[in-house]
Design a protein around this motif. Structure first.
Motif, PDB file in Angstrom:
ATOM      1  N   ILE A 124      -2.593   3.460  -8.421  1.00  0.00           N
ATOM      2  CA  ILE A 124      -2.681   4.600  -7.498  1.00  0.00           C
ATOM      3  C   ILE A 124      -3.378   4.180  -6.206  1.00  0.00           C
ATOM      4  N   TYR A 125      -4.440   3.413  -6.325  1.00  0.00           N
ATOM      5  CA  TYR A 125      -5.125   2.941  -5.124  1.00  0.00           C
ATOM      6  C   TYR A 125      -4.243   1.968  -4.339  1.00  0.00           C
ATOM      7  N   ALA A 126      -3.459   1.166  -5.042  1.00  0.00           N
ATOM      8  CA  ALA A 126      -2.536   0.243  -4.371  1.00  0.00           C
ATOM      9  C   ALA A 126      -1.516   1.017  -3.545  1.00  0.00           C
ATOM     10  N   PHE A 127      -1.013   2.122  -4.085  1.00  0.00           N
ATOM     11  CA  PHE A 127      -0.067   2.949  -3.327  1.00  0.00           C
ATOM     12  C   PHE A 127      -0.742   3.540  -2.094  1.00  0.00           C
ATOM     13  N   THR A 141       6.141   6.039  11.804  1.00  0.00           N
ATOM     14  CA  THR A 141       5.268   7.118  12.262  1.00  0.00           C
ATOM     15  C   THR A 141       4.407   7.593  11.096  1.00  0.00           C
ATOM     16  N   PRO A 142       3.190   8.036  11.390  1.00  0.00           N
ATOM     17  CA  PRO A 142       2.319   8.519  10.309  1.00  0.00           C
ATOM     18  C   PRO A 142       2.962   9.651   9.495  1.00  0.00           C
ATOM     19  N   GLU A 143       3.770  10.482  10.158  1.00  0.00           N
ATOM     20  CA  GLU A 143       4.439  11.579   9.447  1.00  0.00           C
ATOM     21  C   GLU A 143       5.421  11.041   8.400  1.00  0.00           C
ATOM     22  N   LYS A 144       6.051   9.931   8.704  1.00  0.00           N
ATOM     23  CA  LYS A 144       7.043   9.363   7.776  1.00  0.00           C
ATOM     24  C   LYS A 144       6.410   8.386   6.782  1.00  0.00           C
ATOM     25  N   THR A 149       6.204   5.783   1.628  1.00  0.00           N
ATOM     26  CA  THR A 149       5.384   5.353   0.500  1.00  0.00           C
ATOM     27  C   THR A 149       5.934   5.900  -0.813  1.00  0.00           C
ATOM     28  N   LEU A 150       6.296   7.178  -0.831  1.00  0.00           N
ATOM     29  CA  LEU A 150       6.823   7.769  -2.063  1.00  0.00           C
ATOM     30  C   LEU A 150       8.115   7.095  -2.510  1.00  0.00           C
ATOM     31  N   VAL A 151       8.984   6.778  -1.567  1.00  0.00           N
ATOM     32  CA  VAL A 151      10.227   6.085  -1.921  1.00  0.00           C
ATOM     33  C   VAL A 151       9.919   4.696  -2.491  1.00  0.00           C
ATOM     34  N   VAL A 154       8.582   4.950  -6.040  1.00  0.00           N
ATOM     35  CA  VAL A 154       9.675   5.134  -6.999  1.00  0.00           C
ATOM     36  C   VAL A 154      10.389   3.797  -7.236  1.00  0.00           C
ATOM     37  N   CYS A 155      10.658   3.069  -6.153  1.00  0.00           N
ATOM     38  CA  CYS A 155      11.300   1.750  -6.293  1.00  0.00           C
ATOM     39  C   CYS A 155      10.427   0.806  -7.119  1.00  0.00           C
ATOM     40  N   GLY A 156       9.124   0.840  -6.878  1.00  0.00           N
ATOM     41  CA  GLY A 156       8.196   0.003  -7.637  1.00  0.00           C
ATOM     42  C   GLY A 156       8.182   0.362  -9.117  1.00  0.00           C
ATOM     43  N   ILE A 157       8.240   1.656  -9.414  1.00  0.00           N
ATOM     44  CA  ILE A 157       8.266   2.100 -10.807  1.00  0.00           C
ATOM     45  C   ILE A 157       9.556   1.632 -11.478  1.00  0.00           C
ATOM     46  N   VAL A 158      10.682   1.794 -10.774  1.00  0.00           N
ATOM     47  CA  VAL A 158      11.963   1.342 -11.324  1.00  0.00           C
ATOM     48  C   VAL A 158      11.938  -0.165 -11.565  1.00  0.00           C
ATOM     49  N   LEU A 159      11.423  -0.923 -10.594  1.00  0.00           N
ATOM     50  CA  LEU A 159      11.325  -2.378 -10.783  1.00  0.00           C
ATOM     51  C   LEU A 159      10.419  -2.711 -11.966  1.00  0.00           C
ATOM     52  N   GLY A 160       9.334  -1.970 -12.103  1.00  0.00           N
ATOM     53  CA  GLY A 160       8.429  -2.182 -13.231  1.00  0.00           C
ATOM     54  C   GLY A 160       9.109  -1.904 -14.566  1.00  0.00           C
TER      55      GLY A 160
END
Length: 185
Positions: A124-127, A141-144, A149-151, A154-160
């Protein structure tokens, strides 16, 4: 870059550390040999010390190196979709330095299941550190940055999950069914 200072900076003051990281020249090779390969070894070494089979430790290490590279490719490919810039080395910097706390938490493999709780907190801290680095390194942009990060999470979780399947498949010994051999004669 001093390894200990970088670790301390990314863990204790990631906002300021990202600015330093952005200004530093790097190559994929320098990032791997000077940082990624070193920190990614912490968890596998802890596994060995906890008496896990060596093939588990080696597989975890190799998969960690591969996942870091693949996730950096994904970060680089998706950056323009979130207003960011495409540059593989900065994507690798963002990915690798964000993983710092997770790799450090690999030492808690020594604690068994309790180590998993620490690993989750580290992830969680890494994210969060990734989120802080997105506007600095990828120029999103900070707004994006939150969406980006969320995308990537999700990609990191799928790779994991995929690496977990690969890992478990690598560790399963092939079973020989004596009956099948008889039928084939």
């Amino acid at each position: 870059m001093n390894l200990i200072e970088r670790i301390k900076g990314i863990v204790m003051d990631p906002r300021n550390e990202w600015v330093k990281i952005a200004a530093e020249p790097a190559t994929a090779q320098s990032l791997y040999t000077g940082y990624i390969m070193i920190l990614a070894a912490i968890g596998p070494i802890a596994m060995l010390l906890a008496m896990h089979p060596i093939q588990f430790a080696i597989a975890q290490y190799v998969l960690s190196l591969i996942i870091t590279f693949v996730l950096a490719l994904i970060v680089d490919a998706l950056a323009p979709s979130f207003g960011g810039t495409k540059d593989f080395v900065t994507s690798l910097k963002l990915t690798a330095y964000s993983y710092t706390i997770a790799w450090l938490a690999g030492i808690f493999n020594l604690l068994g299941m309790l180590g998993s709780v620490v690993a989750l907190a580290a992830a969680i801290y890494a994210f969060y550190t990734f989120y802080l680095g997105v506007p600095v390194l990828k120029k999103a942009t900070p707004e994006k940055a939150v969406q980006f990060t969320l995308v990537i999470v999700v990609c990191g979780i799928v790779l994991g999950l995929l690496s977990g399947f690969v890992f478990s498949g690598m560790m399963m010994s092939p079973r020989v069914n004596p009956g099948v051999g008889m039928l084939m004669r």
